[in-house]
Design a protein around this motif. Structure first.
Motif, PDB file in Angstrom:
ATOM      1  N   ASP A 121      23.210  30.127  34.627  1.00  0.00           N
ATOM      2  CA  ASP A 121      23.333  29.750  33.198  1.00  0.00           C
ATOM      3  C   ASP A 121      22.179  29.778  32.694  1.00  0.00           C
ATOM      4  OD1 ASP A 121      24.016  28.449  30.636  1.00  0.00           O
ATOM      5  OD2 ASP A 121      25.551  27.226  31.633  1.00  0.00           O
ATOM      6  N   VAL A 122      21.839  30.675  31.761  1.00  0.00           N
ATOM      7  CA  VAL A 122      20.523  30.913  30.970  1.00  0.00           C
ATOM      8  C   VAL A 122      20.471  29.634  30.053  1.00  0.00           C
ATOM      9  CG1 VAL A 122      20.152  33.451  31.807  1.00  0.00           C
ATOM     10  CG2 VAL A 122      21.589  32.765  29.290  1.00  0.00           C
ATOM     11  N   THR A 123      21.401  28.988  30.013  1.00  0.00           N
ATOM     12  CA  THR A 123      21.033  27.803  28.876  1.00  0.00           C
ATOM     13  C   THR A 123      20.733  26.284  29.422  1.00  0.00           C
ATOM     14  OG1 THR A 123      23.446  26.741  28.883  1.00  0.00           O
ATOM     15  CG2 THR A 123      23.035  28.925  27.212  1.00  0.00           C
ATOM     16  N   MET A 124      20.493  26.347  30.678  1.00  0.00           N
ATOM     17  CA  MET A 124      20.772  25.146  31.340  1.00  0.00           C
ATOM     18  C   MET A 124      19.070  24.629  31.553  1.00  0.00           C
ATOM     19  SD  MET A 124      21.783  25.619  35.266  1.00  0.00           S
ATOM     20  CE  MET A 124      21.021  26.596  36.408  1.00  0.00           C
ATOM     21  N   GLY A 125      18.254  25.040  30.749  1.00  0.00           N
ATOM     22  CA  GLY A 125      16.877  24.822  31.043  1.00  0.00           C
ATOM     23  C   GLY A 125      16.543  23.268  30.924  1.00  0.00           C
ATOM     24  N   PRO A 126      17.104  22.735  29.859  1.00  0.00           N
ATOM     25  CA  PRO A 126      17.200  21.215  29.515  1.00  0.00           C
ATOM     26  C   PRO A 126      17.563  20.535  30.807  1.00  0.00           C
ATOM     27  CG  PRO A 126      17.853  22.046  27.729  1.00  0.00           C
ATOM     28  CD  PRO A 126      17.882  23.230  28.980  1.00  0.00           C
ATOM     29  N   GLU A 147      24.179  10.722  32.029  1.00  0.00           N
ATOM     30  CA  GLU A 147      23.018  11.714  31.780  1.00  0.00           C
ATOM     31  C   GLU A 147      23.514  13.064  32.016  1.00  0.00           C
ATOM     32  OE1 GLU A 147      18.837   9.052  31.819  1.00  0.00           O
ATOM     33  OE2 GLU A 147      19.594  10.086  33.665  1.00  0.00           O
ATOM     34  N   LEU A 148      23.850  13.210  33.254  1.00  0.00           N
ATOM     35  CA  LEU A 148      24.120  14.499  33.711  1.00  0.00           C
ATOM     36  C   LEU A 148      25.728  15.007  32.851  1.00  0.00           C
ATOM     37  CD1 LEU A 148      24.113  14.236  37.626  1.00  0.00           C
ATOM     38  CD2 LEU A 148      22.418  15.656  35.948  1.00  0.00           C
ATOM     39  N   SER A 149      26.477  14.277  32.674  1.00  0.00           N
ATOM     40  CA  SER A 149      27.737  14.509  31.927  1.00  0.00           C
ATOM     41  C   SER A 149      27.288  14.965  30.552  1.00  0.00           C
ATOM     42  CB  SER A 149      28.617  13.518  31.924  1.00  0.00           C
ATOM     43  OG  SER A 149      29.133  13.097  33.219  1.00  0.00           O
ATOM     44  N   ALA A 150      26.572  14.018  29.801  1.00  0.00           N
ATOM     45  CA  ALA A 150      26.119  14.351  28.404  1.00  0.00           C
ATOM     46  C   ALA A 150      25.225  15.829  28.452  1.00  0.00           C
ATOM     47  CB  ALA A 150      25.058  13.439  28.033  1.00  0.00           C
ATOM     48  N   MET A 151      24.620  16.041  29.453  1.00  0.00           N
ATOM     49  CA  MET A 151      23.628  17.347  29.436  1.00  0.00           C
ATOM     50  C   MET A 151      24.570  18.635  29.720  1.00  0.00           C
ATOM     51  SD  MET A 151      20.716  18.661  29.001  1.00  0.00           S
ATOM     52  CE  MET A 151      19.577  17.494  29.277  1.00  0.00           C
ATOM     53  N   ILE A 152      25.402  18.498  30.588  1.00  0.00           N
ATOM     54  CA  ILE A 152      26.705  19.472  30.858  1.00  0.00           C
ATOM     55  C   ILE A 152      27.072  19.993  29.607  1.00  0.00           C
ATOM     56  CG2 ILE A 152      28.552  20.161  32.183  1.00  0.00           C
ATOM     57  CD1 ILE A 152      27.384  18.413  34.522  1.00  0.00           C
ATOM     58  N   ALA A 168      23.573  33.966  18.062  1.00  0.00           N
ATOM     59  CA  ALA A 168      23.842  32.614  17.392  1.00  0.00           C
ATOM     60  C   ALA A 168      24.420  31.880  18.458  1.00  0.00           C
ATOM     61  CB  ALA A 168      24.849  32.928  16.280  1.00  0.00           C
ATOM     62  N   LYS A 169      24.306  30.582  17.971  1.00  0.00           N
ATOM     63  CA  LYS A 169      24.621  29.348  18.834  1.00  0.00           C
ATOM     64  C   LYS A 169      25.735  28.487  18.425  1.00  0.00           C
ATOM     65  CE  LYS A 169      20.359  27.992  19.085  1.00  0.00           C
ATOM     66  NZ  LYS A 169      19.216  27.370  19.380  1.00  0.00           N
ATOM     67  N   THR A 170      26.557  27.932  19.050  1.00  0.00           N
ATOM     68  CA  THR A 170      27.482  27.234  18.497  1.00  0.00           C
ATOM     69  C   THR A 170      27.303  25.629  18.214  1.00  0.00           C
ATOM     70  OG1 THR A 170      28.759  26.752  20.660  1.00  0.00           O
ATOM     71  CG2 THR A 170      29.667  28.739  19.197  1.00  0.00           C
ATOM     72  N   ILE A 171      26.411  25.400  19.222  1.00  0.00           N
ATOM     73  CA  ILE A 171      25.875  23.883  19.019  1.00  0.00           C
ATOM     74  C   ILE A 171      24.579  23.649  18.651  1.00  0.00           C
ATOM     75  CG2 ILE A 171      28.082  23.281  20.168  1.00  0.00           C
ATOM     76  CD1 ILE A 171      26.069  22.733  22.494  1.00  0.00           C
ATOM     77  N   ASP A 172      24.412  22.780  17.959  1.00  0.00           N
ATOM     78  CA  ASP A 172      22.652  22.527  17.965  1.00  0.00           C
ATOM     79  C   ASP A 172      21.950  22.016  19.155  1.00  0.00           C
ATOM     80  OD1 ASP A 172      22.359  22.899  15.028  1.00  0.00           O
ATOM     81  OD2 ASP A 172      23.091  20.874  14.570  1.00  0.00           O
ATOM     82  N   GLY A 173      20.756  22.592  19.431  1.00  0.00           N
ATOM     83  CA  GLY A 173      20.001  22.016  20.545  1.00  0.00           C
ATOM     84  C   GLY A 173      20.016  23.122  21.822  1.00  0.00           C
ATOM     85  N   LEU A 174      21.126  24.017  21.592  1.00  0.00           N
ATOM     86  CA  LEU A 174      21.351  25.044  22.793  1.00  0.00           C
ATOM     87  C   LEU A 174      20.104  25.606  23.037  1.00  0.00           C
ATOM     88  CD1 LEU A 174      23.547  25.877  24.850  1.00  0.00           C
ATOM     89  CD2 LEU A 174      23.787  27.944  23.392  1.00  0.00           C
ATOM     90  N   GLU A 175      19.472  25.926  23.977  1.00  0.00           N
ATOM     91  CA  GLU A 175      18.360  26.534  24.494  1.00  0.00           C
ATOM     92  C   GLU A 175      18.592  27.650  25.554  1.00  0.00           C
ATOM     93  OE1 GLU A 175      15.330  23.733  25.419  1.00  0.00           O
ATOM     94  OE2 GLU A 175      15.229  23.023  23.392  1.00  0.00           O
ATOM     95  N   LEU A 176      17.500  28.608  25.531  1.00  0.00           N
ATOM     96  CA  LEU A 176      17.691  29.685  26.516  1.00  0.00           C
ATOM     97  C   LEU A 176      16.532  29.683  27.314  1.00  0.00           C
ATOM     98  CD1 LEU A 176      18.772  33.006  24.329  1.00  0.00           C
ATOM     99  CD2 LEU A 176      20.253  31.776  25.980  1.00  0.00           C
TER     100      LEU A 176
END
Length: 343
Positions: A121-126, A147-152, A168-176
């Protein structure tokens, strides 16, 4: 004054001249090695090319390779503030960002692998940062379940929208983060550059991942070593040697990057479904694939899966995969049917 040569002397001179001519021809036809090295993507690269000397003399590859890798780094490095990837990471939801061809190639393959494996998953940097394997310091305590549930809930390639117009991304804060695919892509692009110059015998390595093609002089195959995963810190030994043919080669494992906290060892490889670092019997995965980028991503994904799921995935998709696991009796190994011809 007449000079008289003995017939045997003439014959000897003839054969000496012929020998020198043959030797000279052999030297000019023998492939020569060009070795290049440098820094890129926070690591190093090493390149070997074998070709006739006149062809190598006519090329000036180092500047081309340097610029190519600089462009890729500018596109995909999260350490460069104005990089293409950071520009996207700052983007608000639903905004479409036009992207370069390089960026499109990497994000497209990363999405495909993510959907196929469920473990890349290339979006799981955070999430990686939360566990302390990112640029920030490691945490002093384990993240809570909340914290883990909120991050997932804030990650997932299903939250990316790739169209002809851009990304584009469907939610704010998504990072690659392309840490599992960018190095392999850089290798593939260097290989394409070499082949555009009709160079077909080469080895390209960036940060431990490789791609080889053709042969070495005297029709020798390229030979690549798989590292022994259970050595003492600072000690490296060869586990097995393979002849990978014309392929990218990537190895991933949890035996080099980890830390201990509260008596528990945590790997840097994290399962995006659970948010937890992988803790199972699989310690090293080697994957062969024509694309070094694909091999790179698959090696990471299979390591997170664990031995049984990785074996099943390799056999389902007929992938050349070599696994090293640990048991109470020591290391155990597995070669997929597609990998056996390379041993």
């Amino acid at each position: 004054m007449n000079r008289v040569f003995h017939p045997q002397g003439i014959i000897a001179l003839f054969f000496l001249t012929l020998t020198l001519l043959i030797s000279g021809c052999g030297q000019s036809d023998e492939p020569q090695e060009l070795y290049l090295e440098g820094k890129t993507m926070g690591t190093t690269y090493h390149i070997k090319v074998f070709a006739k000397q006149d062809k190598l003399d006519a090329l000036n590859l180092q500047p081309e390779i340097t610029q190519l890798l600089k462009d890729i780094n500018q596109s995909m490095s999260t350490y460069i503030p104005d990089s293409e990837i950071n520009t996207f990471n700052r983007l608000a939801a639903e905004q479409v960002m036009p992207i370069s061809n390089d960026f499109r190639a990497v994000v497209s393959e990363s999405i495909r692998l993510g959907e196929s494996t469920k473990t890349l998953d290339v979006t799981m940097g955070p999430l990686i940062d939360l566990w302390g394997f990112g640029p920030d310091k490691k945490p002093t305590k384990r993240p809570t379940d909340a914290e883990l549930s909120a991050m997932i809930a804030q990650i997932g390639v299903d939250k990316l929208i790739l169209t002809e117009q851009g990304l584009a991304k469907t939610i704010d804060g998504l990072e690659l983060s392309f840490s599992a695919t960018a190095k392999g892509y850089g290798i593939d692009k260097v290989a394409e550059l070499l082949e555009s110059h009709d160079l077909s015998n080469y080895m390209v390595e960036i940060g431990g991942e490789l791609r080889v093609a053709g042969k070495k002089p005297h029709d020798q195959d390229w030979r690549i070593a798989i590292e022994q995963p259970d050595t003492e810190p600072g000690v490296r030994k060869v586990h097995r040697v393979l002849a990978p043919g014309n392929n990218g080669i990537a190895t991933s494992g949890d035996y080099r990057i980890f830390y201990e906290m509260e008596g528990v060892t945590y790997s840097h490889l994290i399962d995006p479904a659970t948010g937890m670092p992988s803790r199972h019997d699989l310690v090293s995965v080697t994957v062969l694939h024509p694309s070094a980028m694909t091999a790179d991503g698959l090696a990471t994904a299979l390591t997170v899966m664990g031995m049984d799921k990785a074996k099943a995935y390799a056999e389902k998709y007929d992938l050349p995969v070599y696994l090293i696991g640990k048991s109470d009796d020591g290391l155990v190994t597995y070669s997929s049917p597609a990998f056996k011809p390379y041993l």
